[in-house]
Design a protein around this motif. Sequence first.
Motif: not given
Length: 239
Positions: A1, A52, A73, A125-126, A147, A149-150
């Motif tokens: 992301m 994010d 995203l 990338g979620v 959201y 990405h981690r």
Amino acid sequence: MPGLGPRRTTVDWRAFAREMASMARDLLAQDSVGATLEHITRAATERVPGCDAAGILLLHGKSVETLAPTHDLVVESDRLQERLAEGPCFDAARPSTGQRVFRIADFTAEQPRWPAYAEQARGLGVGSMMGFLLYTEDEDLGALDLYSHRPGAFTDDGETAGWLLASHAAIAFSSARSHAQMEQAVATRHVIGEAMGILMGSHRLTEEQAFEVLRRYSQEKNIKLREVARRVCEEGRLT
């Protein structure tokens, strides 16, 4: 992301309370619904630990509308949920589910409730996400979706912060929308009144007769009354 940097992971509740108080004033000062929603989603990325990207999802039957996304995203995720007719944000926007908060801690783990969405969301990338129903006493307004990405980015503190933000957001969203609807109603009445005046003067009609002409034309041509009135104002006659 790409373009998403590290976020804070803990909450200083004293500072957060000050931020919420300031944000409440800022939200009510926005001059449009769009500006209000952008302020809300931006605040989510700045103030909710782990967040994010954020957006607001509205559900129209099975169709999804994405408002004020902070990152592509959000749009991609909403489109995916619309296509699959499943997903946490999709559910969060439907009060009939009985749930007002959704939290998926880790998208690398199996998600039996939304298996098709979870698998494809990983490809977007979620890593983890949360969804909050935006509601007031009188109406349900959609969902605020956050959201990361981690995996594991959203803690209990993050969920509480998100819920507090969503509560402020729902009130501000409802107020901004009501104000916009009121302004539109006033503008509509004004343009209809102006069009009636034109018809009354050009055809020697009474006020009731002029309105009936507009109404009948609107029904026969399947055109909104405001649009019929606007045409009369611009062209001086019905066309």
